[in-house]
Design an enzyme around this catalytic site. Structure first.
Site, PDB file in Angstrom:
ATOM      1  N   ASP A   5       2.852   6.028  -2.637  1.00 29.88           N
ATOM      2  CA  ASP A   5       3.191   7.271  -1.941  1.00 29.88           C
ATOM      3  C   ASP A   5       3.945   8.294  -2.802  1.00 29.88           C
ATOM      4  O   ASP A   5       3.634   9.496  -2.728  1.00 29.88           O
ATOM      5  CB  ASP A   5       4.004   6.976  -0.669  1.00 29.88           C
ATOM      6  CG  ASP A   5       3.201   6.133   0.320  1.00 29.88           C
ATOM      7  OD1 ASP A   5       2.002   5.912   0.062  1.00 29.88           O
ATOM      8  OD2 ASP A   5       3.780   5.689   1.328  1.00 29.88           O
ATOM      9  N   HIS A  57       0.821  -1.202   0.000  1.00 28.67           N
ATOM     10  CA  HIS A  57       0.000   0.000   0.000  1.00 28.67           C
ATOM     11  C   HIS A  57       0.863   1.264   0.000  1.00 28.67           C
ATOM     12  O   HIS A  57       0.348   2.374  -0.088  1.00 28.67           O
ATOM     13  CB  HIS A  57      -0.899  -0.045   1.252  1.00 28.67           C
ATOM     14  CG  HIS A  57      -1.884   1.068   1.352  1.00 28.67           C
ATOM     15  ND1 HIS A  57      -2.325   1.788   0.271  1.00 28.67           N
ATOM     16  CD2 HIS A  57      -2.533   1.601   2.408  1.00 28.67           C
ATOM     17  CE1 HIS A  57      -3.189   2.711   0.654  1.00 28.67           C
ATOM     18  NE2 HIS A  57      -3.322   2.612   1.953  1.00 28.67           N
ATOM     19  N   CYS A  58       2.197   1.111   0.109  1.00 23.00           N
ATOM     20  CA  CYS A  58       3.013   2.317   0.301  1.00 23.00           C
ATOM     21  C   CYS A  58       3.924   2.667  -0.874  1.00 23.00           C
ATOM     22  O   CYS A  58       3.731   3.684  -1.529  1.00 23.00           O
ATOM     23  CB  CYS A  58       3.849   2.161   1.571  1.00 23.00           C
ATOM     24  SG  CYS A  58       2.832   1.994   3.045  1.00 23.00           S
ATOM     25  N   ILE A  59       4.936   1.815  -1.113  1.00 24.04           N
ATOM     26  CA  ILE A  59       6.004   2.208  -2.057  1.00 24.04           C
ATOM     27  C   ILE A  59       5.471   2.500  -3.479  1.00 24.04           C
ATOM     28  O   ILE A  59       5.891   3.477  -4.094  1.00 24.04           O
ATOM     29  CB  ILE A  59       7.135   1.139  -2.101  1.00 24.04           C
ATOM     30  CG1 ILE A  59       7.582   0.758  -0.684  1.00 24.04           C
ATOM     31  CG2 ILE A  59       8.320   1.612  -2.927  1.00 24.04           C
ATOM     32  CD1 ILE A  59       8.184   1.867   0.131  1.00 24.04           C
TER      33      ILE A  59
END
Ligand SMILES: NC(=O)c1ccc[n+]([C@@H]2O[C@H](COP(=O)([O-])OP(=O)(O)OC[C@H]3O[C@@H](n4cnc5c(N)ncnc54)[C@H](O)[C@@H]3O)[C@@H](O)[C@H]2O)c1
Length: 445
Positions: free
Chosen positions: A277, A272-274
């Site tokens: 974001d 869900h991040c790299i």
């Protein structure tokens, strides 16, 4: 002053803590507060999650079930879908998802929905902290005006801060309590109060001068990873073209005790991040006429990795005089990283889709993921969910090519190397000994 009042409640552990969104970030955080003696309430839109918590059940693998039950039984932890109870909390922490729209623009609708609920219940004496990863300016440009529409005033009535979450799911060494926490308030009072809150549960709090700095620090951390993984992936493709062992190159470079930090190639980035974001940062930069080229380049390189994996599979099958069409391909692992059950943005989804489009018969085994569902982005090869198959000897023998997509620790790689005929190892899961004794032909990224 309101700051002193809230800080006093916090330091006396009388502050009631509300966490909005009980996912990978929110649940461990709430459990940490409750475990430190605070009364914690989790606010969820998912009734099933709220009832599981109230029944003492943990659905997040990093949060032990026994701990949830113990805290629920001690009346320190509860979950609810009734947002009217927000008003009873002294500190409210927002941990809702921040995905991207199909256009790759930030989707802050979950933050907005949570903030709307807070706005309805906002009262004098509350501290609100946003933890969801987002673009610089969200806290003071979006949240502050919403809350001030109630007539309540920042610093006089309520406080507002941003503190990014850094949890690393599946990491047994670093968990909420021993990961330093960055805190940036919209005002100095907000910073001080939020820092006091987190210092109750984490060893080190790093206060910064504004919410914007805290928001941007989080985006720098994850952009740093995306860019460096992108470079490692480019290096892997370069080494493949030059017939040089990438992993040996990285191992050698990493012996330098300063000025180098190893990053590793893989089948593509997930979670869900790299993958998401950096887009929050580049989007905000574009609003100000700035083109962030590293972010674009890293995305381009990283998003091509699944295609490269398909090429390695096709090359391997070709050497055996086999076509991709009709071949049995088994993915070992579909989670985006080892020892976790998260398939969000996992490159495995793209790999499966591409293989199916080329006519391969695709199966997978993942000890953590029982079933994979495909969203709109992955429907070319059919949108039926597929189920994990047991990793039997027959399954391994029947495969034409096995792809190690996730290097889960519990897999018996020795047996895999003895029974599968062809392996594409995208994670360097097979060490030198395994490779030497392998009966399988191994192609490494
Ligand atoms: N997962 C990670 O490793 C990680 C690490 C650092 C930061 N983050 C960031 O933290 C945030 C949350 O991520 P996550 O992985 O915990 O997401 P998640 O999807 O696991 O959990 C979010 C939860 O929020 C709930 N929710 C959605 N809208 C809601 C609303 N209006 N009110 C109450 N609950 C609501 C969902 O039902 C879900 O349970 C994101 O911004 C993410 O970028 C995640």
């Amino acid at each position: 002053m309101i700051k002193e009042q809230i800080v006093q409640l916090i330091t006396q552990k009388r502050a009631r803590i509300g966490v909005i969104g009980l996912g990978y970030v929110g649940l461990p955080l709430l459990v940490e507060f409750a475990g430190n003696g605070f009364r914690g309430t989790g606010f969820e839109v998912d009734e099933d999650k709220a009832s599981q918590i109230n029944a003492g059940i943990s659905y997040i693998s990093d949060v032990p079930e026994g701990k949830v039950k113990e805290l629920v039984d001690a009346s320190l932890l509860q979950a609810t879908t009734d947002f009217a109870q927000l008003g009873a909390c002294d500190a409210l922490i927002i941990c809702v998802p921040t995905p991207l729209r199909k256009t790759k623009e930030p989707d802050v609708s979950y933050i907005l929905a949570a903030a709307e609920e807070i706005k309805k219940q906002l009262r004098r004496g509350q501290l609100i902290v946003l933890e969801s990863t987002t673009y610089p300016g969200t806290t003071d440009e979006m949240l502050l005006p919403m809350f001030e529409e109630t007539g309540l005033k920042l610093d006089e009535d309520f406080l507002l801060a941003f503190s990014p979450e850094r949890v690393d799911p599946g990491n047994p060494q670093f968990q909420t309590h021993n990961i330093p926490k960055v805190v940036g308030g919209v005002t100095p009072d907000s910073t001080e109060c939020a820092a006091s809150l987190y210092s109750q549960i984490v060893r080190e709090v790093h206060a910064v001068s504004s919410a914007r700095v805290a928001e941007t620090a989080k985006l720098l951390e994850n952009t740093f990873r995306a860019v460096n993984i992108g470079m490692a992936n480019e290096m892997a493709r370069l080494c493949y073209a030059l017939n040089i062992d990438t992993w040996e190159v990285i191992r050698a470079a990493a012996t330098k005790p300063f000025g180098f930090m190893p990053f590793y190639p893989g089948p593509g980035i997930g979670g869900h991040c790299i993958p998401l974001d950096p887009h929050y940062l580049s989007w905000k930069a574009r609003q100000h006429g700035f083109d962030s080229r590293f972010i674009g380049l890293a995305e381009e390189v990283n998003s091509r990795m699944p295609e490269h994996v398909i090429q390695l599979v096709a090359d391997g099958l070709n050497d055996e005089r086999k076509a991709m069409k009709g071949s049995n391909v088994l993915l070992l692992g579909v989670a985006y990283k080892k020892d976790i059950d998260d398939v969000r943005e996992s490159p495995a989804l793209s790999i499966i889709d591409r293989l199916r489009t080329k006519g391969a018969e695709v199966r997978y085994h993942d000890p953590f993921v029982k079933e994979v569902r495909f969203d709109d982005a992955h429907t070319q090869g059919g949108d039926e969910p597929i189920m994990s198959v047991p990793l039997t000897d027959d399954e391994l023998r029947a495969t034409d090519c096995l792809i190690i997509v996730t290097d889960h620790s519990s897999i018996d790689y020795k047996r895999v190397c003895q029974l599968a005929p062809l392996i594409v190892d995208t994670r360097n899961a097979l060490n030198g000994d395994l490779r030497r004794d392998s009966k399988a032909r191994i192609i490494r990224l």
